[in-house]
Design a protein around this motif. Sequence first.
Motif, short mmCIF file in Angstrom:
data_model
loop_
_atom_site.label_atom_id
_atom_site.label_comp_id
_atom_site.label_asym_id
_atom_site.label_seq_id
_atom_site.Cartn_x
_atom_site.Cartn_y
_atom_site.Cartn_z
N ARG A 19 0.84 -1.20 0.00
CA ARG A 19 0.00 0.00 0.00
C ARG A 19 0.88 1.26 0.00
O ARG A 19 1.98 1.26 0.56
CB ARG A 19 -0.91 0.03 1.23
CG ARG A 19 -1.76 -1.21 1.41
CD ARG A 19 -3.01 -1.18 0.56
NE ARG A 19 -3.83 -2.35 0.86
CZ ARG A 19 -4.75 -2.39 1.82
NH1 ARG A 19 -4.95 -1.32 2.58
NH2 ARG A 19 -5.46 -3.48 2.03
N ILE A 20 0.35 2.31 -0.58
CA ILE A 20 1.06 3.58 -0.66
C ILE A 20 0.30 4.60 0.18
O ILE A 20 -0.91 4.79 0.01
CB ILE A 20 1.16 4.08 -2.11
CG1 ILE A 20 1.72 2.98 -3.03
CG2 ILE A 20 2.02 5.34 -2.18
CD1 ILE A 20 3.08 2.45 -2.62
N PHE A 44 4.36 1.78 2.16
CA PHE A 44 5.37 2.74 1.77
C PHE A 44 4.79 4.11 2.09
O PHE A 44 3.72 4.47 1.60
CB PHE A 44 5.69 2.64 0.27
CG PHE A 44 6.84 3.52 -0.16
CD1 PHE A 44 8.06 2.95 -0.47
CD2 PHE A 44 6.71 4.89 -0.25
CE1 PHE A 44 9.14 3.74 -0.86
CE2 PHE A 44 7.77 5.70 -0.62
CZ PHE A 44 8.99 5.13 -0.93
N TRP A 46 4.98 8.22 2.29
CA TRP A 46 5.52 9.52 1.90
C TRP A 46 5.23 10.49 3.03
O TRP A 46 4.07 10.69 3.41
CB TRP A 46 4.89 10.00 0.60
CG TRP A 46 5.31 9.17 -0.58
CD1 TRP A 46 4.69 8.05 -1.07
CD2 TRP A 46 6.46 9.39 -1.40
NE1 TRP A 46 5.37 7.56 -2.15
CE2 TRP A 46 6.47 8.35 -2.38
CE3 TRP A 46 7.48 10.35 -1.42
CZ2 TRP A 46 7.47 8.26 -3.35
CZ3 TRP A 46 8.47 10.25 -2.38
CH2 TRP A 46 8.45 9.22 -3.33
N ILE A 99 4.37 11.08 -6.33
CA ILE A 99 3.79 9.79 -5.92
C ILE A 99 3.20 9.08 -7.14
O ILE A 99 3.38 7.86 -7.32
CB ILE A 99 2.71 10.01 -4.84
CG1 ILE A 99 3.35 10.61 -3.58
CG2 ILE A 99 2.01 8.69 -4.50
CD1 ILE A 99 2.34 11.03 -2.53
N HIS A 103 4.45 5.42 -8.27
CA HIS A 103 3.58 4.29 -7.94
C HIS A 103 2.33 4.18 -8.80
O HIS A 103 1.74 3.10 -8.89
CB HIS A 103 3.14 4.38 -6.47
CG HIS A 103 4.26 4.55 -5.50
ND1 HIS A 103 5.14 3.53 -5.16
CD2 HIS A 103 4.65 5.63 -4.77
CE1 HIS A 103 6.01 3.97 -4.27
NE2 HIS A 103 5.74 5.25 -4.02
N LEU A 106 -2.42 5.86 -4.99
CA LEU A 106 -2.35 6.28 -3.60
C LEU A 106 -3.49 5.58 -2.87
O LEU A 106 -4.64 5.67 -3.29
CB LEU A 106 -2.49 7.80 -3.47
CG LEU A 106 -2.46 8.37 -2.04
CD1 LEU A 106 -1.10 8.11 -1.38
CD2 LEU A 106 -2.77 9.87 -2.04
#
Length: 319
Positions: A19-20, A44, A46, A99, A103, A106
Amino acid sequence: MTARDTDHTRPSARPLEGRIALVAGATRGAGRAIARELARSGAFVWCTGRSTRSNPSDYGRGETIDETAELITSEGGQAEALVCDHLDRAQVDEVVSTIDARHGRLDILVNDIGGEAYVDWGEKFWTTDFDAEMRLFRAGLLTHLNTAHAALPLLVRESGGLHIEITDGTQDFNDTHYRESIYLDLTKTAVSRLAFGLGHELAEAGGTAVAVTPGWLRSEMMLELFDTSEETWSADALDPERSVPPADFAISETPHLLGRTVAALAADPDRHRFNTRTLSTHELGRVYGISDIDGSLPDAWAFIGAKEAGTPVEASDYR
């Protein structure tokens, strides 16, 4: 090293693997703890904020966004720090573009930027320095709007996205209590209302929006404000010879209870049942069987309610 910095080995179960997440306002306190706990669960993360080693906080704090990412990687997690002033739409757009490029998705957005450091207590609204006090409103609400507006197109690209607003106070509490600052009161109630409204709009895309509130929070700022520490806060709060911390601080919780409950909510496949709601860390802790790092599960809002009703209370009964 304080108790808040212990017990962060990499867990065997990592339900957020792949998952982001974006945690806006991950420099310190609640945001840093949320970022760390999301990463511990496999996401991950940010981490965004304004404070860096070369450009420290404008209200005298030493924590930096770089440190948050370094803490996460030292614990075996994945994170990157991006310097961003969330009042600057162009900077927020750049974060989301980064992002997206890395990737293409999100999954979790956490809006944690506060602004409480700008509160000027004891002033009537019409006697305040309007421009100075509006710093709180801009930091605590407009940053959330900027971030949500920029990031939600990426969050809804795939079904199941989760948007979390970090607020202060349950809906019942905020409906019946005034925060003694127009700016703070409007900001915190509006943050919860933002989650309520976005929950309705995200539902069509299979997404969920909630607000989450801790109780009394033992953040770095609060411990320093009350001239106490993670080792002595309880004794200091109950010491009749001290004026600070207040006695109610005996019901406080670390930022990691908030982080743990947010991570559990993000990992819950049935989280949409909470859509549009404002949830407390105590409620989520009970749902998911989670405690603070000392094993307690403080219920600050029930404690405050009982105290106001004139019921004899002991903080220990609400931990």
